[in-house]
Design an enzyme around this catalytic site. Structure first.
Site, mmCIF file in Angstrom:
data_model
loop_
_atom_site.group_PDB
_atom_site.id
_atom_site.type_symbol
_atom_site.label_atom_id
_atom_site.label_comp_id
_atom_site.label_asym_id
_atom_site.label_seq_id
_atom_site.Cartn_x
_atom_site.Cartn_y
_atom_site.Cartn_z
ATOM 1 N N GLU A 95 0.831 -1.207 0.000
ATOM 2 C CA GLU A 95 0.000 0.000 0.000
ATOM 3 C C GLU A 95 0.867 1.258 0.000
ATOM 4 O O GLU A 95 1.458 1.627 1.020
ATOM 5 C CB GLU A 95 -0.919 -0.019 1.240
ATOM 6 C CG GLU A 95 -2.058 0.967 1.153
ATOM 7 C CD GLU A 95 -3.040 0.814 2.310
ATOM 8 O OE1 GLU A 95 -3.992 1.604 2.366
ATOM 9 O OE2 GLU A 95 -2.855 -0.089 3.142
ATOM 10 N N ASP A 133 9.914 -11.123 12.037
ATOM 11 C CA ASP A 133 8.637 -11.832 12.088
ATOM 12 C C ASP A 133 7.506 -10.868 12.439
ATOM 13 O O ASP A 133 7.262 -10.586 13.613
ATOM 14 C CB ASP A 133 8.736 -12.954 13.126
ATOM 15 C CG ASP A 133 7.501 -13.842 13.162
ATOM 16 O OD1 ASP A 133 6.471 -13.461 12.577
ATOM 17 O OD2 ASP A 133 7.558 -14.908 13.803
ATOM 18 N N HIS A 152 -5.437 9.437 0.798
ATOM 19 C CA HIS A 152 -5.429 8.038 0.394
ATOM 20 C C HIS A 152 -5.838 7.886 -1.072
ATOM 21 O O HIS A 152 -5.204 7.160 -1.838
ATOM 22 C CB HIS A 152 -6.370 7.237 1.291
ATOM 23 C CG HIS A 152 -6.349 5.767 1.014
ATOM 24 N ND1 HIS A 152 -5.443 4.920 1.614
ATOM 25 C CD2 HIS A 152 -7.106 4.992 0.195
ATOM 26 C CE1 HIS A 152 -5.658 3.683 1.178
ATOM 27 N NE2 HIS A 152 -6.668 3.711 0.324
#
Length: 376
Positions: free
Chosen positions: A24, A234, A331
């Site tokens: 993104e 991780d 966005h």
């Protein structure tokens, strides 16, 4: 996934380029914009509070607790000695097992006890090291238990159910913060004091409303996960630990806090981060090597600080948008560029599309229709 770059992050008076692995593109923008915003206000400060990690050996025992406590007191030194070979190299670097304690958890589950083990793993994330130590300690515990006379007399032995590290690491904690006078928060669109008041209120809502807090924290993890992934760590373990920490007081809440006091706006995060800069993919994968190079090859504590800042920056960008222009304006502008790139538009077409969609709703079909009209 593409590797993004967020430049000019001022962290503890040092400029850093953040490497971010994410699908993104707005996530990268949301790390870059706050870095620019806070650049002339002192930047971000971060400090590691603690670095302890842990694991448990989960035990069933249905005899007298006093017998188990006496047994543990007698064999604790043997349990520690049993992993001497495993932790030799870790101890040379200043790490290793720090303690073992017997925990009575029978109030939660009948016959349930644990050996709670704490570790320092220095620059390694330490999962394999911790699990190897736990399994060896568990094996030694069972062998010693079968030779312990009080257990033999009533034929009630403790039995190891499982041994595993915990991804709940509230003692492996880092804090990142920004602060400045509210007057420095003023822009052409909004007064600084008004902005600070709205911002603090928005964070307060995330502190008390779990449904808002989940999305609030998800935005934090946008930045955290992207950096954790880029450095070969991780991210699932980090996610689990962060959300567990958000529930530490019995209710899911925001990982960030904000306040205005004596005209000073403060915004901070405390987040558990079990990270490593050696082992795993850190010395193997070419993109991970590149990411560490961009970060100026931090040690594990420094990486914790950088990742915490990335999470705080993401949250600042999101809340800032929410209390001013709304989340979709920035966005969807990034989304528009993604669509235009997919359509392989020229610079002229991009400029015309950006101008047109300044006041128009952006959807894939509307952008496609606009570009088709331009080309026809």
């Amino acid at each position: 996934l593409p590797l993004g770059v967020a430049s000019n992050s001022l962290i503890n008076n040092s400029f850093l380029t953040l490497s971010m692995l994410t699908e993104e593109s707005p996530v990268v923008a949301a790390a870059s914009n706050p870095s620019k915003f806070w650049l002339d206000k002192g930047g971000f400060t971060a400090k590691v509070i603690s670095t302890q990690k842990n694991g448990q050996i989960h035990i069933d025992f249905f005899g007298l607790e006093s017998k188990l406590q006496s047994f543990f007191s007698e064999v604790k030194h043997k349990l520690v000695q049993s992993i001497d070979a495993l932790q030799k190299n870790m101890q040379k670097r200043g790490g290793g097992l720090t303690d073992i304690s017997l925990v009575n958890s029978t109030n939660s589950l009948e016959g349930y006890y644990q050996l709670h083990c704490t570790f320092e793993t220095i620059d390694a994330m330490g999962a394999n090291f911790i699990n190897s130590c736990l399994e060896k300690i568990a094996k030694t515990f069972e062998v010693e238990a079968h030779d312990y006379i009080p257990f033999k007399n009533d034929t009630t032995f403790p039995e190891v159910v499982l041994s595993i590290l915990s991804n709940a690491v509230p003692e492996c904690l880092v804090r990142a913060e920004v602060y400045c006078p509210t007057t420095l928060l003023s822009t052409n669109e909004i007064d600084g004091a008004v902005f600070a008041k709205k911002f603090v209120r928005a964070v307060a809502i995330a502190k008390v409303e779990p449904r808002r807090a989940v999305t609030h924290n998800k935005g934090i993890m946008n930045g955290v996960d992207a950096l954790v992934l880029a450095t070969g760590n991780d991210f699932r373990a980090v996610e689990a630990g962060a959300h567990s920490y958000a529930c530490k007081d019995g209710k899911y809440t925001s990982l960030t806090d904000a306040k205005v006091e004596n005209g000073i706006f403060s915004f901070w995060i405390e987040i558990p981060l079990a990270l490593g800069t050696v082992g795993g993919l850190t010395g193997l994968h070419p993109l991970v090597k590149l990411a560490f190079s961009m970060l100026q090859k931090p040690n594990a504590k420094e990486l914790m600080e950088i990742v915490a800042v990335a999470g705080l920056a993401q949250n600042f960008a999101a809340v800032k948008s929410l209390v001013t222009t709304g989340i979709q304006k920035g966005h969807m502008k990034m989304h528009l560029m993604n669509i235009l790139n997919q359509l392989e538009t020229s610079k002229t077409e991009k400029d015309q599309a950006l101008a047109y969609f300044t006041h128009e709703t952006i959807t894939h079909s509307s952008v496609l229709s606009f570009i088709e009209q331009l080309r026809s």
